[in-house]
Design a protein around this motif. Sequence first.
Motif, PDB file in Angstrom:
ATOM      1  N   GLY A 171       0.801  -1.221   0.000  1.00 13.52           N
ATOM      2  CA  GLY A 171       0.000   0.000   0.000  1.00 13.52           C
ATOM      3  C   GLY A 171       0.829   1.264   0.000  1.00 13.52           C
ATOM      4  O   GLY A 171       0.519   2.199  -0.732  1.00 13.52           O
ATOM      5  N   SER A 172       1.944   1.340   0.771  1.00 13.30           N
ATOM      6  CA  SER A 172       2.727   2.589   0.845  1.00 13.30           C
ATOM      7  C   SER A 172       4.082   2.410   0.171  1.00 13.30           C
ATOM      8  O   SER A 172       4.759   1.411   0.366  1.00 13.30           O
ATOM      9  CB  SER A 172       2.934   2.976   2.307  1.00 13.30           C
ATOM     10  OG  SER A 172       3.737   2.007   2.917  1.00 13.30           O
ATOM     11  N   VAL A 173       4.458   3.410  -0.639  1.00 11.99           N
ATOM     12  CA  VAL A 173       5.755   3.361  -1.338  1.00 11.99           C
ATOM     13  C   VAL A 173       6.663   4.435  -0.715  1.00 11.99           C
ATOM     14  O   VAL A 173       6.369   5.628  -0.797  1.00 11.99           O
ATOM     15  CB  VAL A 173       5.591   3.624  -2.853  1.00 11.99           C
ATOM     16  CG1 VAL A 173       6.943   3.595  -3.553  1.00 11.99           C
ATOM     17  CG2 VAL A 173       4.649   2.630  -3.453  1.00 11.99           C
ATOM     18  N   GLU A 174       7.738   4.002  -0.074  1.00  7.31           N
ATOM     19  CA  GLU A 174       8.649   4.963   0.547  1.00  7.31           C
ATOM     20  C   GLU A 174       9.788   5.271  -0.412  1.00  7.31           C
ATOM     21  O   GLU A 174      10.423   4.366  -0.958  1.00  7.31           O
ATOM     22  CB  GLU A 174       9.192   4.390   1.854  1.00  7.31           C
ATOM     23  CG  GLU A 174       8.215   4.530   2.977  1.00  7.31           C
ATOM     24  CD  GLU A 174       8.811   4.162   4.314  1.00  7.31           C
ATOM     25  OE1 GLU A 174      10.053   4.230   4.446  1.00  7.31           O
ATOM     26  OE2 GLU A 174       8.042   3.776   5.197  1.00  7.31           O
ATOM     27  N   LYS A 175      10.014   6.545  -0.594  1.00  7.68           N
ATOM     28  CA  LYS A 175      11.055   6.971  -1.532  1.00  7.68           C
ATOM     29  C   LYS A 175      12.410   7.024  -0.831  1.00  7.68           C
ATOM     30  O   LYS A 175      12.507   7.557   0.269  1.00  7.68           O
ATOM     31  CB  LYS A 175      10.730   8.369  -2.062  1.00  7.68           C
ATOM     32  CG  LYS A 175      10.544   8.429  -3.547  1.00  7.68           C
ATOM     33  CD  LYS A 175      10.118   9.804  -3.935  1.00  7.68           C
ATOM     34  CE  LYS A 175      10.900  10.289  -5.125  1.00  7.68           C
ATOM     35  NZ  LYS A 175      10.536  11.668  -5.445  1.00  7.68           N
ATOM     36  N   CYS A 176      13.389   6.391  -1.425  1.00 12.00           N
ATOM     37  CA  CYS A 176      14.725   6.404  -0.821  1.00 12.00           C
ATOM     38  C   CYS A 176      15.670   7.187  -1.739  1.00 12.00           C
ATOM     39  O   CYS A 176      15.954   6.754  -2.847  1.00 12.00           O
ATOM     40  CB  CYS A 176      15.205   4.968  -0.649  1.00 12.00           C
ATOM     41  SG  CYS A 176      16.852   4.863   0.044  1.00 12.00           S
ATOM     42  N   GLU A 177      16.081   8.359  -1.310  1.00 12.58           N
ATOM     43  CA  GLU A 177      16.961   9.211  -2.140  1.00 12.58           C
ATOM     44  C   GLU A 177      18.292   9.449  -1.441  1.00 12.58           C
ATOM     45  O   GLU A 177      18.298   9.768  -0.255  1.00 12.58           O
ATOM     46  CB  GLU A 177      16.288  10.572  -2.395  1.00 12.58           C
ATOM     47  CG  GLU A 177      15.262  10.539  -3.482  1.00 12.58           C
ATOM     48  CD  GLU A 177      14.670  11.909  -3.755  1.00 12.58           C
ATOM     49  OE1 GLU A 177      15.066  12.876  -3.087  1.00 12.58           O
ATOM     50  OE2 GLU A 177      13.809  11.983  -4.629  1.00 12.58           O
ATOM     51  N   PRO A 178      19.372   9.263  -2.138  1.00 11.50           N
ATOM     52  CA  PRO A 178      20.668   9.599  -1.514  1.00 11.50           C
ATOM     53  C   PRO A 178      20.779  11.115  -1.308  1.00 11.50           C
ATOM     54  O   PRO A 178      20.262  11.883  -2.106  1.00 11.50           O
ATOM     55  CB  PRO A 178      21.707   9.106  -2.516  1.00 11.50           C
ATOM     56  CG  PRO A 178      21.002   9.082  -3.813  1.00 11.50           C
ATOM     57  CD  PRO A 178      19.553   8.829  -3.533  1.00 11.50           C
ATOM     58  N   ASN A 179      21.501  11.493  -0.258  1.00 19.66           N
ATOM     59  CA  ASN A 179      21.669  12.924   0.018  1.00 19.66           C
ATOM     60  C   ASN A 179      22.799  13.481  -0.857  1.00 19.66           C
ATOM     61  O   ASN A 179      23.974  13.165  -0.664  1.00 19.66           O
ATOM     62  CB  ASN A 179      21.988  13.109   1.505  1.00 19.66           C
ATOM     63  CG  ASN A 179      21.868  14.553   1.909  1.00 19.66           C
ATOM     64  OD1 ASN A 179      21.579  15.411   1.083  1.00 19.66           O
ATOM     65  ND2 ASN A 179      22.076  14.826   3.179  1.00 19.66           N
ATOM     66  N   MET A 180      22.397  14.253  -1.825  1.00 21.41           N
ATOM     67  CA  MET A 180      23.362  14.754  -2.820  1.00 21.41           C
ATOM     68  C   MET A 180      24.082  16.027  -2.365  1.00 21.41           C
ATOM     69  O   MET A 180      25.100  16.404  -2.940  1.00 21.41           O
ATOM     70  CB  MET A 180      22.629  15.059  -4.141  1.00 21.41           C
ATOM     71  CG  MET A 180      22.153  13.841  -4.857  1.00 21.41           C
ATOM     72  SD  MET A 180      23.542  12.921  -5.494  1.00 21.41           S
ATOM     73  CE  MET A 180      22.713  11.792  -6.565  1.00 21.41           C
ATOM     74  N   ILE A 181      23.550  16.707  -1.403  1.00 22.55           N
ATOM     75  CA  ILE A 181      24.069  18.042  -1.060  1.00 22.55           C
ATOM     76  C   ILE A 181      25.528  18.003  -0.552  1.00 22.55           C
ATOM     77  O   ILE A 181      26.353  18.779  -1.039  1.00 22.55           O
ATOM     78  CB  ILE A 181      23.113  18.755  -0.081  1.00 22.55           C
ATOM     79  CG1 ILE A 181      21.800  19.000  -0.828  1.00 22.55           C
ATOM     80  CG2 ILE A 181      23.680  20.091   0.390  1.00 22.55           C
ATOM     81  CD1 ILE A 181      20.645  19.330   0.025  1.00 22.55           C
ATOM     82  N   PRO A 182      25.922  17.098   0.334  1.00 18.35           N
ATOM     83  CA  PRO A 182      27.348  17.070   0.729  1.00 18.35           C
ATOM     84  C   PRO A 182      28.275  16.777  -0.443  1.00 18.35           C
ATOM     85  O   PRO A 182      29.369  17.331  -0.545  1.00 18.35           O
ATOM     86  CB  PRO A 182      27.415  15.950   1.764  1.00 18.35           C
ATOM     87  CG  PRO A 182      26.041  15.735   2.221  1.00 18.35           C
ATOM     88  CD  PRO A 182      25.156  16.102   1.108  1.00 18.35           C
ATOM     89  N   MET A 183      27.790  15.912  -1.346  1.00 19.34           N
ATOM     90  CA  MET A 183      28.591  15.580  -2.522  1.00 19.34           C
ATOM     91  C   MET A 183      28.775  16.811  -3.409  1.00 19.34           C
ATOM     92  O   MET A 183      29.875  17.093  -3.898  1.00 19.34           O
ATOM     93  CB  MET A 183      27.910  14.462  -3.318  1.00 19.34           C
ATOM     94  CG  MET A 183      28.806  13.853  -4.367  1.00 19.34           C
ATOM     95  SD  MET A 183      27.899  12.841  -5.454  1.00 19.34           S
ATOM     96  CE  MET A 183      28.561  11.262  -5.050  1.00 19.34           C
ATOM     97  N   LEU A 184      27.692  17.568  -3.562  1.00 16.21           N
ATOM     98  CA  LEU A 184      27.749  18.803  -4.349  1.00 16.21           C
ATOM     99  C   LEU A 184      28.708  19.803  -3.702  1.00 16.21           C
ATOM    100  O   LEU A 184      29.496  20.464  -4.404  1.00 16.21           O
ATOM    101  CB  LEU A 184      26.352  19.397  -4.463  1.00 16.21           C
ATOM    102  CG  LEU A 184      26.198  20.588  -5.414  1.00 16.21           C
ATOM    103  CD1 LEU A 184      26.483  20.201  -6.833  1.00 16.21           C
ATOM    104  CD2 LEU A 184      24.822  21.188  -5.297  1.00 16.21           C
ATOM    105  N   ASP A 185      28.658  19.890  -2.403  1.00 15.27           N
ATOM    106  CA  ASP A 185      29.575  20.790  -1.676  1.00 15.27           C
ATOM    107  C   ASP A 185      31.021  20.426  -1.977  1.00 15.27           C
ATOM    108  O   ASP A 185      31.847  21.290  -2.286  1.00 15.27           O
ATOM    109  CB  ASP A 185      29.353  20.687  -0.156  1.00 15.27           C
ATOM    110  CG  ASP A 185      28.077  21.369   0.272  1.00 15.27           C
ATOM    111  OD1 ASP A 185      27.493  22.079  -0.553  1.00 15.27           O
ATOM    112  OD2 ASP A 185      27.665  21.167   1.432  1.00 15.27           O
ATOM    113  N   LEU A 186      31.299  19.152  -1.875  1.00 13.25           N
ATOM    114  CA  LEU A 186      32.669  18.672  -2.089  1.00 13.25           C
ATOM    115  C   LEU A 186      33.123  18.946  -3.521  1.00 13.25           C
ATOM    116  O   LEU A 186      34.232  19.437  -3.758  1.00 13.25           O
ATOM    117  CB  LEU A 186      32.727  17.167  -1.790  1.00 13.25           C
ATOM    118  CG  LEU A 186      34.078  16.533  -1.989  1.00 13.25           C
ATOM    119  CD1 LEU A 186      34.938  16.728  -0.758  1.00 13.25           C
ATOM    120  CD2 LEU A 186      33.940  15.067  -2.300  1.00 13.25           C
TER     121      LEU A 186
END
Lengths: 157, 175
Positions: free
Chosen positions: A4-19
């Motif tokens: 019934g429920s679909v949980e979205k799993c997204e990697p955190n891109m912001i630290p990578m972008l900072d680097l």
Amino acid sequence: MSHGSVEKCEPNMIPMLDLVLQLVMFFMLCANFIAEDVNATIKLPTALQARPLDKAEERVIFLNVDKSGHVLPTGRGNTVALRNRIMVAQHMKRMKEIDDQLKAQALAKNKPEPRPSLVVLRAHEDCTYEMISNVLLGCQEAQYYNIQFRAVVKASN
Amino acid sequence: MRHRHRGIKNGFVEPDLPITPMLDMSFQLLAFFITTFNPTPTEGHIDVGLPKAIGGPSTKLPDPTDAELIEDITIRVDSDENGDIAGISLMQGEGSAEVALPGKGTQARANLFAELKKRLASLKASKKGEAAFAPPKIKLELPDNLRYKILIAIMDESNRAGYTSVAPVLKDDKK
């Protein structure tokens, strides 16, 4: 197992972008865009006693001497290699005329007299003393006495 | 209209920045700078004490009592067919005897350094009472086929030994 429920799993891109942006900044700062005066084909000799460059010099004339002994002056419009002492002397006399004009302009505006130009000789390590001597004589003829030899600073052990 | 209400939860608007294109662009910039990165070696300079005399040797006779002329050192270098050092000889002061240093190439340079250092130390010791001590000037008489890197190496050894004014002698007969 829940359908019934679909949980979205997204990697955190912001630290990578900072680097990545920090790396981009580093390479941008280190990039050497202005290489007009320095001829990369000339392999300089190394010297232990070579001192760092004085940034107080206002006007510097670069003379690159390649392996075959041809002098390659830098700057706009200078595309012809100087092959002998007479050509070097003529080139240096033209430089002297520009120097004198700048000096006259400064004096006319009641500004302090500019220092005479510094001549920097960047010669290939395998070129012979004959051409170096010709360049020095050409400089002397045009009344340039403030001359430096360029070398790669060798780290002492 | 669906888009507009997407991040609204109890009146709080959650900003949704498109990170992926920004990251793509950053990676492209990074790749460009990495591929074009060319660190240049640190360059330094060695001063050349070029004489101001023009038009050949001076007609004025040198004063034999001039302290500078007595102490000035002339280094004469002979070269082999490869433009390397075949021999070095040294002369201190006008009319003094020429001393040939042993060795060729790197060995000759090492001997030159030791000899120059020894001469400067003895000169310093003899002028201990004087307030201002300036090391003698060095003139280099070099053959035409000597390679530039050897010239720099000789000047480097001279500077390392404590001499600040080192100048190659210019030959006015070359036209």
